[in-house]
Design an enzyme around this catalytic site. Structure first.
Site, mmCIF file in Angstrom:
data_model
loop_
_atom_site.group_PDB
_atom_site.id
_atom_site.type_symbol
_atom_site.label_atom_id
_atom_site.label_comp_id
_atom_site.label_asym_id
_atom_site.label_seq_id
_atom_site.Cartn_x
_atom_site.Cartn_y
_atom_site.Cartn_z
ATOM 1 N N HIS A 151 0.869 -1.187 0.000
ATOM 2 C CA HIS A 151 0.000 0.000 0.000
ATOM 3 C C HIS A 151 0.905 1.237 0.000
ATOM 4 C CE1 HIS A 151 -2.763 2.956 1.864
ATOM 5 N NE2 HIS A 151 -3.742 2.172 1.496
ATOM 6 N N CYS A 199 -4.799 2.596 -3.717
ATOM 7 C CA CYS A 199 -3.583 3.080 -3.040
ATOM 8 C C CYS A 199 -2.429 2.108 -3.223
ATOM 9 C CB CYS A 199 -3.824 3.340 -1.554
ATOM 10 S SG CYS A 199 -4.967 4.664 -1.247
ATOM 11 N N ASP A 203 3.094 -4.990 8.012
ATOM 12 C CA ASP A 203 1.878 -4.188 7.877
ATOM 13 C C ASP A 203 0.681 -5.138 7.934
ATOM 14 O OD1 ASP A 203 -0.259 -2.647 7.183
ATOM 15 O OD2 ASP A 203 0.511 -2.049 5.208
HETATM 16 C C1 LIG Z 1 -2.345 -2.971 3.435
HETATM 17 C C2 LIG Z 1 -2.655 -1.597 3.964
HETATM 18 N N1 LIG Z 1 -1.686 -0.900 4.576
HETATM 19 C C3 LIG Z 1 -1.896 0.321 5.083
HETATM 20 C C4 LIG Z 1 -3.131 0.921 4.980
HETATM 21 C C5 LIG Z 1 -3.312 2.281 5.550
HETATM 22 O O1 LIG Z 1 -4.272 2.299 6.543
HETATM 23 P P1 LIG Z 1 -4.667 3.704 7.196
HETATM 24 O O2 LIG Z 1 -5.099 4.577 6.052
HETATM 25 O O3 LIG Z 1 -5.779 3.409 8.130
HETATM 26 O O4 LIG Z 1 -3.450 4.221 7.855
HETATM 27 C C6 LIG Z 1 -4.159 0.255 4.325
HETATM 28 C C7 LIG Z 1 -5.473 0.911 4.125
HETATM 29 O O5 LIG Z 1 -6.131 0.750 3.132
HETATM 30 C C8 LIG Z 1 -3.912 -1.037 3.814
HETATM 31 O O6 LIG Z 1 -4.875 -1.733 3.189
#
Ligand SMILES: Cc1ncc(COP(=O)(O)O)c(C=O)c1O
Length: 413
Positions: free
Chosen positions: A130, A371, A207
C-alpha cells in the site's frame, strides 16, 4: 452479541443484526457493502462504547486525580491491554496507540530507520505494498541517501521469496512487508519472511492492516520487530491505530513527536522522555477511539476469528466461482494463500463504470488503484474493481453483485 459470549456456531444473521448500518438502503435497494478493505462497518457494541464514554466518563487521561480522569485513564489503559492480548504482545509497553497504520509506519521510518540509515544503505519493501508502506520509506531514503529495494511478485501476486532473500544484503537496514495485500488479497508468509531477514540481521516491520481482521496475527509467533494495524478496518472507529514494537527497539528509539504525555520533565534547556509506551504518545490521545477499538476487538473475539475466517473463505470461494463464470472478467490476484479480496477487470469496461452501475443496485465496491499504483503497474492495468469481504457479508450479496455485473456486460456489449 455481548463480548465474552462466543456462540457455538457462526450465526450470520445474528452478526448482521449487530451492525445497524446494514439495514439501510442505497438507491432504493438494500445496502450490499463490499468495500471492507477500505473500511469495515461498526457493530452496535462499538457505537455504544463510544457513546457511553462520552456520556458517562469523558475526561483527559493520565492527568487528573479526579474520578472521571481516573476512569478515563483506566478505560484507555484497558484498551491497550486488549490490543496487547489480541496481538499476543509480551507487554503493554510494546503497544503504542497511533492515529492509524500509516502513522505507525511513519513513526518507525522517522525514528528507528532514519537513525540507522546512511548513504548506500538499503530498505526492502515488496511490490504489493500500500502507498502507506512505500512513501514513508521513500522519504527516509531521500533524506539519508539510502536506496529502496523492491521484492518482486509473480503473476499470481505472490511474493517471490527467493528474490526477497537475495535482496537481503549487509547493506539492508530494515524490511517492511505487508501481511496481506489490499489490492490482491495475497497473504504473505510472514514467519518465513521474518526468519529469512533475521538470519541476515535485518529487522522487519509487518503491515497487518488487512490481515488483522481476517486471521490470527500473533507478534510472538511471527517474531516481527514492528507491526502496524488500523482500528477502522478492525470494526473499530477511525482515528485510532496500533504500533507494536519490540521493547528493546522502542527503548532505543528517539521520540517521534514532542508534546504532552510523552515527557517526563521539561525545562527550556532540556526535556526528558516518559517511559514506554507513553514516550510515543504525544498530546491528548484518541481516548474514545481506543475505547471503541477495545469493544471492536471484544466483538471479534466473541464472534470467533476462526469462525469469521471460515465464513469469509466460503464467500471468497463462492465469489471467485461467480466472477469466473462472467464473460470477459479476469481476476487479478490468484495467490494460493489469499483472503477476502476479489479484484477484477472486465474486458472493454473501465472499472469506474462497473462501480457506478453496480452502485445503482446498492452494491458498494471499490474501483481504482486501491492506493497501490505499483501493483496496477505490475499487472499492466490502470485500475481494478474490488469486492472485499467481511464477517457480515452473504452469498446472496455476491449473487446481487454477479447479476449487476451481467448488467454491466449487457450495457457495454
Ligand atoms: C495494506 C494496507 N496498509 C496500510 C493501509 C493504511 O491504513 P490507514 O489509512 O488506516 O493508515 C491500508 C489501508 O487501506 C492497507 O490496506
Amino acid at each position: 452479541m455481548m463480548a465474552g459470549t462466543a456462540p457455538a456456531v457462526f450465526d450470520l444473521q445474528r452478526v448482521r443484526a449487530d451492525f445497524p448500518i446494514l439495514s439501510r438502503t442505497v438507491n432504493g435497494r438494500p445496502l450490499r457493502y463490499l468495500d471492507n478493505a477500505a473500511t469495515t462497518q461498526k457493530p452496535r457494541a462499538v457505537l455504544d462504547a463510544i457513546a457511553s464514554y462520552y456520556t458517562g466518563i469523558n475526561a483527559n487521561v493520565h492527568r487528573g486525580v479526579h474520578e472521571l480522569s481516573q476512569q478515563a485513564t483506566d478505560a484507555y489503559e484497558a484498551a491497550r491491554e486488549r490490543v496487547r492480548a489480541y496481538f499476543n504482545a509480551g507487554s503493554v509497553r510494546e503497544v503504542i496507540f497511533t492515529r492509524n497504520a500509516t502513522e505507525g509506519i511513519n513513526l518507525v521510518a522517522y525514528t528507528f530507520a532514519r537513525a540507522r540509515l546512511k548513504p548506500g544503505d538499503e530498505v526492502i519493501i515488496s511490490a504489493m505494498e500500500h502507498h502507506s508502506n512505500i512513501v514513508p520509506w521513500q522519504l527516509a531514503c531521500e533524506a539519508t541517501g539510502a536506496h529502496l529495494r523492491v521484492a518482486p511478485i509473480d503473476d499470481r501476486g505472490e511474493l517471490i521469496l527467493e528474490e526477497f532473500d537475495r535482496l537481503l544484503t549487509p547493506s539492508t537496514r530494515i524490511a517492511s512487508i505487508t501481511h496481506m495485500s489490499n489490492a490482491l488479497g495475497t497473504v504473505t508468509p510472514v514467519r518465513e519472511i521474518v526468519r529469512l531477514a533475521h538470519a541476515k540481521g535485518v529487522p522487519v516491520l509487518i503491515d497487518a492492516s488487512q490481515a488483522a481482521y481476517h486471521m490470527r496475527v500473533d507478534v510472538k509467533a511471527i517474531d516481527c520487530d514492528f507491526l502496524v494495524a488500523t482500528g477502522h478496518k478492525l470494526y473499530g472507529p477511525t482515528g485510532i491505530g496500533v504500533l507494536y514494537g519490540k521493547e528493546a527497539h522502542l527503548q532505543d528509539m528517539p521520540p517521534f513527536m514532542g508534546g504532552g504525555d510523552m515527557i517526563s520533565s521539561v525545562t527550556f534547556e532540556r526535556s526528558t522522555w516518559n517511559v514506554l509506551p507513553y514516550k510515543f504518545e504525544a498530546g491528548t490521545p484518541d481516548i474514545a477511539g481506543a475505547i471503541g477499538l477495545h469493544a471492536a476487538l471484544d466483538y471479534i473475539e466473541a464472534t470467533g476469528l476462526e469462525a469469521i475466517a471460515a465464513h469469509e473463505r466460503d464467500l471468497l470461494t463462492y465469489g471467485t466461482g461467480l466472477l469466473q463464470a462472467i464473460d470477459g472478467v479476469r481476476i487479478i490476484g490468484t495467490a494460493r494463500d489469499k483472503a477476502s479480496i476479489l479484484s477484477f477487470v472486465m474486458e472493454g469496461v473501465h472499472p469506474h463504470d462497473i462501480g457506478t452501475i453496480v452502485d445503482r443496485e446498492g452494491v458498494a465496491i471499490r474501483t481504482g488503484h486501491h492506493c497501490a499504483q505499483p501493483v496496477m503497474a505490475r499487472f499492466g492495468i490502470p485500475a481494478t474493481a474490488r469486492a472485499s469481504l467481511a464477517m457480515y457479508n452473504t452469498r446472496e450479496e455476491l449473487d446481487v453483485l454477479g447479476r449487476a455485473l451481467q448488467q454491466v456486460r449487457e450495457v457495454f456489449a
